[in-house]
Design a protein around this motif. Structure first.
Motif, PDB file in Angstrom:
ATOM      1  N   SER A  87      -3.523  -7.958   3.578  1.00 44.72           N
ATOM      2  CA  SER A  87      -2.610  -8.955   3.029  1.00 44.72           C
ATOM      3  C   SER A  87      -3.017  -9.353   1.617  1.00 44.72           C
ATOM      4  O   SER A  87      -2.162  -9.632   0.767  1.00 44.72           O
ATOM      5  N   ALA A  88      -4.338  -9.401   1.367  1.00 43.30           N
ATOM      6  CA  ALA A  88      -4.805  -9.765   0.029  1.00 43.30           C
ATOM      7  C   ALA A  88      -4.658  -8.604  -0.942  1.00 43.30           C
ATOM      8  O   ALA A  88      -4.198  -8.780  -2.078  1.00 43.30           O
ATOM      9  N   ASN A  89      -5.009  -7.390  -0.506  1.00 43.10           N
ATOM     10  CA  ASN A  89      -5.083  -6.264  -1.434  1.00 43.10           C
ATOM     11  C   ASN A  89      -3.757  -5.538  -1.636  1.00 43.10           C
ATOM     12  O   ASN A  89      -3.562  -4.900  -2.673  1.00 43.10           O
ATOM     13  N   ILE A  90      -2.861  -5.614  -0.667  1.00 39.78           N
ATOM     14  CA  ILE A  90      -1.555  -4.974  -0.826  1.00 39.78           C
ATOM     15  C   ILE A  90      -0.752  -5.666  -1.929  1.00 39.78           C
ATOM     16  O   ILE A  90       0.199  -5.122  -2.480  1.00 39.78           O
ATOM     17  N   TYR A  91      -1.187  -6.852  -2.270  1.00 37.08           N
ATOM     18  CA  TYR A  91      -0.508  -7.710  -3.233  1.00 37.08           C
ATOM     19  C   TYR A  91      -0.841  -7.345  -4.682  1.00 37.08           C
ATOM     20  O   TYR A  91      -0.063  -7.594  -5.601  1.00 37.08           O
ATOM     21  N   PHE A  92      -2.029  -6.741  -4.889  1.00 36.43           N
ATOM     22  CA  PHE A  92      -2.493  -6.485  -6.255  1.00 36.43           C
ATOM     23  C   PHE A  92      -1.564  -5.598  -7.087  1.00 36.43           C
ATOM     24  O   PHE A  92      -1.260  -5.931  -8.237  1.00 36.43           O
ATOM     25  N   PRO A  93      -1.086  -4.461  -6.577  1.00 34.76           N
ATOM     26  CA  PRO A  93      -0.217  -3.619  -7.414  1.00 34.76           C
ATOM     27  C   PRO A  93       1.095  -4.286  -7.808  1.00 34.76           C
ATOM     28  O   PRO A  93       1.742  -3.853  -8.760  1.00 34.76           O
ATOM     29  N   ALA A  94       1.501  -5.321  -7.067  1.00 30.42           N
ATOM     30  CA  ALA A  94       2.770  -5.996  -7.367  1.00 30.42           C
ATOM     31  C   ALA A  94       2.599  -7.182  -8.303  1.00 30.42           C
ATOM     32  O   ALA A  94       3.583  -7.869  -8.616  1.00 30.42           O
ATOM     33  N   LEU A  95       1.377  -7.436  -8.777  1.00 31.27           N
ATOM     34  CA  LEU A  95       1.151  -8.612  -9.621  1.00 31.27           C
ATOM     35  C   LEU A  95       1.992  -8.563 -10.889  1.00 31.27           C
ATOM     36  O   LEU A  95       2.615  -9.563 -11.282  1.00 31.27           O
ATOM     37  N   LEU A 211      -6.557   1.107   1.698  1.00 32.09           N
ATOM     38  CA  LEU A 211      -5.166   1.466   1.962  1.00 32.09           C
ATOM     39  C   LEU A 211      -4.175   0.433   1.451  1.00 32.09           C
ATOM     40  O   LEU A 211      -3.044   0.785   1.100  1.00 32.09           O
ATOM     41  N   GLY A 212      -4.574  -0.845   1.423  1.00 29.69           N
ATOM     42  CA  GLY A 212      -3.654  -1.897   1.017  1.00 29.69           C
ATOM     43  C   GLY A 212      -3.035  -1.679  -0.351  1.00 29.69           C
ATOM     44  O   GLY A 212      -1.801  -1.693  -0.493  1.00 29.69           O
ATOM     45  N   PRO A 213      -3.841  -1.462  -1.396  1.00 29.67           N
ATOM     46  CA  PRO A 213      -3.248  -1.264  -2.710  1.00 29.67           C
ATOM     47  C   PRO A 213      -2.368  -0.010  -2.809  1.00 29.67           C
ATOM     48  O   PRO A 213      -1.381   0.005  -3.549  1.00 29.67           O
TER      49      PRO A 213
END
Length: 580
Positions: A87-95, A211-213
């Motif tokens: 939930s924290a890391n999947i968010y980074f590419p969309a910043l 995998l998140g990012p």
């Protein structure tokens, strides 16, 4: 070699509960002939195998769950542990996309990262205490219901204020999973086998950065940033359904070692069906005796379990313990260094290499893979080193009933592995800043990311395992304390990392972070030297408190019984007065 006789019991993990569990004849009766030479198999190096020099024990097995049930439970909590960092890391590419869509500055977008980490530290203090008090299943279910609601709101929101608030709520729901996972591991495994299960949960935790990012980059690039949160709704909903239906309660103050059935509302469908089938197959007398036995076991466990509103201050009490505080503080520094790399990748790789969301997401793969490999390898190494230290000091390992940790140097068994990981990891960390400073080929920072994930995260896993070993009577609350300290320190670090890079330069920024962590390494030497004594002081203090509590409860029962007798004696007198 001295072989300690007597019952070996895992230190301080609800001994009252453990004694309640029913025991089969085979489990209860260990013949002294196990110590005879013809029955002891030689170890590979020619010496006796300490695990086969079983002490004469009469207590119940530490966990009534079989090997495959333990593995299934560990897989499920690993799934839950994967969701939280994802939930924290999947968010980074969309910043960058979110910043453009909401028309806000980089500092405001980074504030959603900082707030996420603050609640990631605060929320487990509530869920950890709830889990140690009422059981793991209710805490898991409540956490994921909150998490699902937050993700649905994030997928539908259109303002920065909504994004900020819902990210805090999302963190509240997801962050409890890691603390709960380590609590479940402590429920089902002894210290001698805990490393491999902690490694599984740790691998799930670290697959998030891997995998998140990548998932976030793919979704943001082709389906838009909203699809990220719908994806989280799907995987969390699937977990919640499977968990609710199949994963049993493991809290030792609720089910003992797993042999005492929980209350009906806390049963899985499979448990309910099995018990119903047993009741139907038994005759009337057996059915009544079985039901009464279960009721008494549940009532006896319930005496030591008072339901109340979760108390976050219990976490603060754990942080104030000297030996635990030393480990938590240094662990928070490692975590901050670890997370500073993750948080700085979108800005740095967009500036240096001109990458889009998908390409930035792919750049997280080496780092996450190093973290995942470290978790699996470290788990096995921790168990192996535990056995090696036990052999050196002539300590008997009891995998079934748990070890008496009063006579075992758990600090040494864990920390012996950490020194090479820290030194090599922070050398790589220092080099990482300078290769980015010089804008070298992409291969160099990616290779260093893998090595940093392998070593620095490996050290983080060692210390996280030690935290549970130091405070096994409340493992979820201890892990919540770990989360609180590391996330609050990490939130400060990630909040200023981009400012540090802008003012100090990439090379000096990462050099400064590495040197701070190296300078603070003597804290671990302090833990090795004085930690065992502090741990023994705490054990004696807690035993005195427990004995005083039992005496008070017994005194209250005696007073109540005396009052009842007096009432019975005066009843004939009342009858005579009424007749007159």
């Amino acid at each position: 070699m001295a072989v300690e006789r007597g019952s070996s019991v895992q230190s301080a993990i609800l001994p009252e509960s453990a004694q309640l569990a029913p025991l089969s004849t085979q489990e209860a009766s260990h013949s002294p002939s196990l110590l005879d030479s013809e029955q002891v198999q030689p170890a590979q190096d020619g010496g006796p195998d300490l695990e086969q020099l079983a002490a004469v024990s009469t207590g119940p097995v530490y966990s009534a769950f079989d090997k495959w049930k333990k593995r299934y439970i560990a897989i499920m909590v690993t799934w839950a542990a994967f969701i939280s960092p994802t939930s924290a890391n999947i968010y980074f590419p969309a910043l960058n996309s979110l910043q453009s869509h909401l028309n806000v500055s980089t500092k405001l977008i980074n504030l959603t990262l900082t707030s996420y980490m603050i609640f990631q530290g605060l929320a487990p203090t509530v869920f950890g205490d709830l889990a140690d008090m009422a059981g793991r299943r209710p805490a898991y279910i409540l956490a994921f219901v909150i998490y699902l609601g937050a993700n649905i709101g994030l997928a539908l929101q259109n303002s920065y204020a909504a994004l900020f608030i819902l990210r805090c709520l999302q963190s509240t729901g997801s962050s409890g999973a890691i603390a709960l996972g380590y609590g479940v591991v402590a429920d089902i495994s002894t210290s001698s086998e805990r490393g491999k299960y902690m490694g599984m949960v740790g691998a799930g935790t670290m697959l998030g950065p891997a995998l998140g990012p990548v998932i976030g980059g793919l979704l943001a690039q082709f389906l838009g940033w909203r699809s990220i949160f719908w994806f989280l709704v799907i995987i969390a909903g699937a977990f919640l359904v499977v968990f609710t239906l199949t994963v049993p309660e493991t809290g030792r103050n609720v089910v003992g070692n797993g042999s005492v059935p929980p209350q009906g509302w806390n049963m899985t469908v499979l448990e309910w069906y099995r018990l119903r089938k047993e009741v139907k197959s038994a005759d009337g007398l057996s059915r009544s005796a079985t039901a009464e036995g279960r009721r008494l076991e549940q009532a006896q466990l319930a005496q030591h379990r008072k339901l109340r509103f979760p108390n976050p201050l219990k976490t603060v009490h754990i942080i104030m313990e000297k030996d635990v505080a030393v480990v938590l503080i240094y662990n928070s520094l490692i975590y901050t260094a670890f997370y500073d790399i993750i948080a700085s990748i979108p800005q740095l790789f967009a500036e240096i290499y001109g990458f889009n969301d998908l390409q930035i997401g792919l750049c997280y793969i080496p780092f996450g893979c190093g973290c995942a490999v470290a978790s699996f390898v470290n788990g096995k190494l921790l168990d192996r080193n535990y056995k090696r230290v036990a052999k050196q000091i002539g300590f008997t390992i009891d995998r079934k009933r748990g070890d008496d940790m009063r006579h075992f140097p758990i600090e040494r068994a864990r920390l012996e592995l950490i020194w090479p990981l820290l030194w090599f990891g922070f050398v790589c960390y220092l080099c990482y800043g300078w290769v980015l400073q010089e804008n070298v080929n992409l291969a160099a920072p990616l290779i260093l990311q893998f090595l940093i994930g392998l070593t620095v995260n490996g050290a983080f896993n060692v210390l996280s395992t030690l935290v549970v070993d130091l405070y096994p009577q409340s493992p979820s609350t201890a892990t919540a304390a770990n989360n609180l300290v590391r996330c609050l320190v990490g939130a400060g670090g990630t909040g200023i990392i981009n400012i540090m890079i802008d003012n100090m330069g990439r090379g000096w920024c990462f050099t400064f972070i590495a040197l701070v962590c190296i300078a603070m390494m003597p804290m671990l030497w302090v833990e090795l030297k004085w930690g065992p004594g502090w741990r023994e002081e705490r054990r004696v203090r807690l035993e005195k408190i427990s004995e005083e509590k039992k005496r008070n409860e017994q005194h209250e029962v005696e007073e109540s019984s005396s009052s009842t007798v007096d009432n019975v004696k005066t009843e004939p007198e009342r009858s005579r007065i009424e007749e007159k």
